[in-house]
Design an enzyme around this catalytic site. Structure first.
Site, PDB file in Angstrom:
ATOM      1  N   SER A  86       9.737 -32.498  10.504  1.00 21.57           N
ATOM      2  CA  SER A  86      10.846 -31.580  10.753  1.00 21.57           C
ATOM      3  C   SER A  86      11.962 -32.293  11.533  1.00 21.57           C
ATOM      4  O   SER A  86      12.591 -33.206  11.009  1.00 21.57           O
ATOM      5  CB  SER A  86      10.348 -30.331  11.479  1.00 21.57           C
ATOM      6  OG  SER A  86      11.353 -29.331  11.522  1.00 21.57           O
ATOM      7  N   HIS A 192      12.041 -22.978   8.647  1.00 21.77           N
ATOM      8  CA  HIS A 192      11.570 -23.454   7.343  1.00 21.77           C
ATOM      9  C   HIS A 192      11.172 -22.302   6.418  1.00 21.77           C
ATOM     10  O   HIS A 192      10.151 -22.359   5.734  1.00 21.77           O
ATOM     11  CB  HIS A 192      10.410 -24.437   7.517  1.00 21.77           C
ATOM     12  CG  HIS A 192      10.786 -25.673   8.277  1.00 21.77           C
ATOM     13  ND1 HIS A 192      11.608 -26.648   7.764  1.00 21.77           N
ATOM     14  CD2 HIS A 192      10.468 -26.071   9.534  1.00 21.77           C
ATOM     15  CE1 HIS A 192      11.784 -27.595   8.668  1.00 21.77           C
ATOM     16  NE2 HIS A 192      11.104 -27.277   9.752  1.00 21.77           N
TER      17      HIS A 192
END
Length: 772
Positions: A86, A192
Site C-alpha cells: 500500500s 482500498h
C-alpha cells in the site's frame, strides 16, 4: 537475487526513525518544509497524530526512505526488485527512481490528506480463510454489494473493507463460516474499496501534474502483482487507492523470479512475517515470458544507473527515462511557459456563462496549465464571485486568467469587466470576439506599464488575443492606436507615462489563432491560418522593432493527440483546448448537456446565428445531434433577413414560432425583453419595427442558452450548446476506456493525457522518418 520490501500503514510505531533524522538532516529539513511540521516530533513525541492517516502516511514514507538510503550508505547493493505494501509502494517507486524524495513526499502528503478525510468506513482482518472462501462468503451473504476485498496479505489472511456498520456486522457471518479470527481494524475509512473512488479522482487530478519516470528497477504493483508497465506508471499508482493490495500474489511472483532474499526496509516486522508465512505455505508463481509479453509487461528495461547519494534539493521529477526524446513539458514555447508560470504550454479557453467554472480553472492551474474563467454573459457580480473563489482556492501562486469578450449587445459590459479585473489585479486576460480594438481592451493593457532600468517596457497586464482574421491579428500586433490612447489619457483613465510607453509594445503578448471551433467561428483552417499569421507577425515585429516577438498559439479542432501534435509541429507556441473541456466533471453546465455531448461524433455539430451578433449574421458552431436549436435559429435569421417587422410574417409561420419555438406570444416575449434591456434599446425598438423583431428573436438565443445550462427538461430540444467537432474526435479517441463516461473526465487529466500522447506521437514519427 534480492528484493527490498517497504511496509505500509499499520507498521508505524512511536520512536521510529530516531537514529535516522540526524544522519539525513538535509532530507529531514526538506520533509519539514514540505509537510509544514516537524517529522522528528511527529515520530518521536506525538502518538495520537502518528496514528492519524493524514500524518501516518508521510511519517512512514520518510522513515522508509531514510532506512533505504541508510542501506545504500552502508554499501548494500541496489535490489533486483522492489515492492511496497500500500503506502510502501511509494518507497518502492522512489527506490526505482520514478521520482525524487521531495516529489514522492508531496504525493504521499496529498494521498494521506485525501484518505484521512474519508469517514464512515471500516476494515476487518479475516484469518484462517483463503481468498476464494472470503469472496464466496461475501457473495453468498449479499455483503459484496457494499464490502470489498482490500488486502490479500497471505494465503490465510484477508482484509475486507466497506461501511463501518456492515463490516462490524459481518463478523458473525465469517465466524459462522469457520474463520479463525475476525478483527475490526482501527482505521477511519474503507481503504482500498469502492468508497475511495472520490478520493482517487481527486488524487488523479493532483498526481497528473507530475511527470513520473520509468522505473529503473522492476516495481511489483499492488494492483496487478506484476511489474509496473512503463506506459502506465501514474495510472497504476492512482488506481491503487481503490484497488485491492495483492500482496500474497506479489510475493509469489518474486518467488517465481528466483528472488531468494526479501528484505523489509522500514519499521516493524509485519512485512517480514507475511513473507515468511507465504514462503512456507505457497508455491512460487511462475509467469512465462510469453505471458508477460502478451500483457505488455516486458518492454526492454532501461539501463541501470549506478547507486547515487540522494540529492536533497532535487526538484520535482520533470524528466523521463522512457526511450522517447520529447516530453509533454518540452512542447511549445519555453518563454510562454516561463512568462505565465506554467509546466505545460496548454491553455483552456474561457467558455461563456461560467461553463469554464472556477472549479475547472483551478484544476487546470494546479496541474501547471493556464485556464481562463468564462465570464461572457455573466453579470459583474457573477464574474466577481468567480474571481474571488479562484483567489481563495489557488493560494500557492498557481496561474489563472479571466476571459474578456466583446459583446456589442451589452453596452458598457467591457468597461465594467475591465474595472473588475483591475480592482482584483488580474494579470492576464483572454480577449476574444473582437473585430477591432476598444478603449476597454487598451485601458487594461496599458494600466501599469513601466520601464525597467535596462530600457525594456514591461506590462503589468498580459493579453492573449483570440483571432481568426489577419486584419484583427494586425490590430493586436500593432501598438495601441494613438486616438484611443489620447482618449483614455484625456479621460484620466491612464497616466501620462502609460500613454507615452504605449507606442513601444503591441497590444497583445500572444495571439491564439482560432480555427473552426465551437462557438463563434470564421471557419478558419489551422494549416492556412498559422503560417499566414506567422509571416504577418514577423513583418509587424520588424516594422516596430519589438524586442520580443508575439507568440502564436493554436485553437479549434484540438481534441486528439494527433491534432495537438500537428499544431506543435507547425510551430505553435501553445495550444488552447475548448470543446473537450465542456464535457468534464468540473465544467459549469448541466449534466443533461454532458450526457448529450459524451456521445457525439465529429459530424454532430452545425452552424447557427450568434445571438449576441444576430443582426450582423455572425455564426456559431453548436450541437446538432439530439436538439432542434440550429434549425430553429437559422429559420429565425432567414425570417429576419426577409421581413422588416413581426407583422409581415405570415400567420402560419408566426403561430409556429410562438407555439413551438417560444412557447409564448410575441407580446409576452417582448415584455420580458423590455424588462432586461437598457432603455435606449427599447426606445430604438419602439421606433424601428425591424429592431424590435431582432430583440424578440434574440430572446430565443438567451432562452436556449439558459435551458442548456440549467438542464431544463421542458426546453431540451432548444438547448444551445457551443461545441465543435474536436469533442467528437475526443469521444472516439477515448471510446471503450474509463474516459468514455464524462463523470470520469477530469479537465486537468484529459489535457495532460492529450499532451503526453502528442509528445509520444511526435517522438515516434520523428524516429520513423526515413525508415518506412
Amino acid at each position: 537475487m534480492v528484493a527490498y520490501l517497504f511496509p505500509g500503514q499499520g507498521s508505524q510505531q512511536l520512536g521510529m526513525g530516531a537514529d535516522l533524522f540526524d544522519e539525513f538532516k538535509k532530507l529531514t529539513d526538506i520533509a519539514d518544509e514540505v509537510l509544514g511540521y516537524s517529522i522528528r516530533s511527529l515520530c518521536l513525541d506525538e502518538p495520537e497524530r502518528l496514528g492519524n492517516t493524514e500524518f501516518t502516511q508521510p511519517a512512514l514514507y520518510v522513515v522508509n526512505a531514510l532506512s533505504y538510503y541508510q542501506l545504500l550508505e552502508e554499501g548494500k547493493p541496489r535490489p533486483d526488485y522492489v515492492a511496497g505494501h500500500s503506502l510502501g509502494e511509494y518507497n518502492a517507486l522512489l527506490a526505482a527512481d520514478v521520482f525524487d524524495f521531495m516529489t514522492g513526499l508531496r504525493l504521499v502528503k496529498k494521498r494521506g490528506e485525501l484518505m484521512g478525510q474519508v469517514s464512515g468506513g471500516g476494515m476487518a482482518a479475516v484469518l484462517g480463510l483463503g481468498e476464494q472462501e472470503v469472496m464466496e462468503i461475501l457473495r453468498d451473504s449479499g455483503l459484496d454489494r457494499t464490502i470489498d476485498v482490500a488486502n490479500l496479505n497471505s494465503l490465510t489472511q484477508t482484509v475486507i473493507s466497506g461501511p463501518r456498520d456492515e463490516v462490524e456486522q459481518a463478523k458473525d457471518v465469517f465466524m459462522a463460516a469457520n474463520a479463525q479470527s475476525y478483527t475490526v481494524l482501527k482505521v477511519s475509512g474503507a481503504f482500498h474499496s469502492r468508497q475511495m473512488a472520490d478520493s482517487q479522482r481527486e488524487f488523479a487530478s493532483y498526481a497528473h501534474q507530475f511527470e513520473l519516470r520509468t522505473p529503473t528497477i522492476p516495481v511489483i504493483a499492488n494492483v496487478t502483482a506484476r511489474p509496473y508497465r512503463r506506459d502506465r506508471v501514474v495510472d497504476t499508482l492512482i488506481s491503487q487507492i481503490s484497488s485491492p493490495v495483492r500482496w500474497c500474489e506479489s510475493v509469489r511472483y518474486l518467488m517465481g523470479k528466483d528472488v531468494d532474499e526479501m528484505v523489509q526496509v522500514g519499521p516493524g516486522r509485519v512485512i517480514t512475517g507475511l513473507v515468511r508465512s507465504i514462503q512456507r505455505k505457497a508455491e512460487p508463481l511462475v509467469v512465462t515470458a510469453e505471458e508477460e509479453r502478451e500483457a505488455a509487461l516486458l518492454n526492454e528495461p532501461p539501463q541501470r544507473t549506478a547507486p547515487t547519494e540522494p540529492a536533497p534539493t532535487a526538484p520535482a521529477a520533470t524528466a523521463s527515462t522512457t526511450p522517447r526524446s520529447i516530453l509533454a513539458t518540452d512542447l511549445g514555447s519555453a518563454g510562454f511557459r516561463k512568462d505565465y508560470g506554467l509546466r505545460y504550454a496548454c491553455v483552456t479557453g474561457g467558455m461563456y456563462r461560467g461553463i469554464a467554472s472556477p472549479e475547472l480553472v483551478a484544476a487546470v492551474g494546479r496541474a501547471g496549465m493556464l485556464g481562463f474563467l468564462g465570464t461572457a454573459g455573466q453579470t459583474p457580480e457573477q464574474a466577481e464571485a468567480g474571481i474571488r473563489q479562484l483567489k481563495q482556492t489557488l493560494t500557492g501562486g498557481e496561474p489563472f486568467g479571466v476571459n474578456l469578450v466583446h459583446d456589442p449587445s451589452r453596452t458598457g459590459s467591457e468597461d465594467a469587466l475591465v474595472d473588475l479585473l483591475l480592482r482584483h489585479d488580474i494579470r492576464v486576460a483572454e480577449v476574444s470576439a473582437f473585430i477591432s480594438l476598444t478603449p476597454a481592451v487598451v485601458r487594461y493593457r496599458l494600466t501599469g506599464l513601466r520601464r525597467e532600468p535596462d530600457g525594456r517596457v514591461v506590462p503589468r497586464h498580459r493579453v492573449i488575443a483570440k483571432v481568426s482574421r489577419p486584419e484583427v491579428a494586425r490590430a493586436f500586433l500593432n501598438p495601441a492606436p494613438a486616438r484611443l490612447v489620447s482618449q483614455l489619457l484625456e479621460q484620466g483613465r491612464i497616466t501620462a507615462e502609460e500613454a507615452e510607453l504605449a507606442a513601444e509594445l503591441p497590444v497583445a503578448d500572444d495571439l491564439c489563432l482560432e480555427a473552426d471551433s465551437g462557438g463563434h467561428t470564421d471557419q478558419g483552417v489551422a494549416f492556412a491560418l498559422l503560417p499566414a499569421i506567422r509571416r504577418l507577425r514577423d513583418t509587424v515585429t520588424a516594422e516596430h522593432g519589438y524586442r520580443q516577438r508575439v507568440r502564436l498559439g493554436a485553437a479549434g479542432g484540438i481534441g486528439t493527440p494527433e491534432a495537438a501534435a500537428a499544431c506543435f509541429l507547425m510551430g505553435a507556441d501553445f495550444v488552447t483546448t475548448g470543446s473537450i473541456n465542456q464535457c468534464t466533471a468540473e465544467a459549469g453546465t448541466s449534466e443533461q448537456v454532458k450526457d448529450l455531448l459524451q456521445d457525439i461524433d465529429i459530424q454532430d455539430t452545425g452552424y447557427a446565428p450568434a445571438g449576441d451578433m444576430f443582426e450582423y449574421g455572425a455564426r456559431v458552431q453548436v450541437l446538432r445531434k439530439g436538439v432542434l436549436f440550429p434549425a430553429r435559429a437559422n429559420k429565425l435569421y432567414e425570417l429576419y433577413k426577409r421581413h422588416d417587422s413581426l407583422d409581415e410574417i405570415d400567420d402560419t409561420t408566426a403561430g409556429q414560432l410562438q407555439t413551438r419555438y417560444f412557447g409564448r406570444s410575441f407580446d409576452e416575449v417582448y415584455q420580458e425583453v423590455r424588462a432586461h434591456h437598457p432603455a435606449a434599446e427599447i426606445e430604438k425598438a419602439e421606433q424601428d419595427p425591424k429592431h424590435k423583431m431582432a430583440l424578440v428573436f434574440r430572446w430565443y438565443f438567451g432562452y436556449s442558452t439558459q435551458a442548456a445550462l440549467s438542464g431544463s427538461d421542458e426546453g431540451r430540444v432548444d438547448y444551445q450548446v457551443h461545441v465543435g467537432p474536436a469533442l467528437g474526435a475526443f469521444n472516439q479517441w477515448v471510446k471503450g476506456t474509463e474516459l468514455q463516461d464524462w463523470r470520469r473526465r477530469r479537465v486537468a487529466e484529459i489535457n495532460l493525457r492529450l499532451l503526453q500522447e502528442a509528445a509520444d506521437l511526435m517522438a515516434r514519427r520523428l524516429l520513423a522518418v526515413g525508415t518506412d
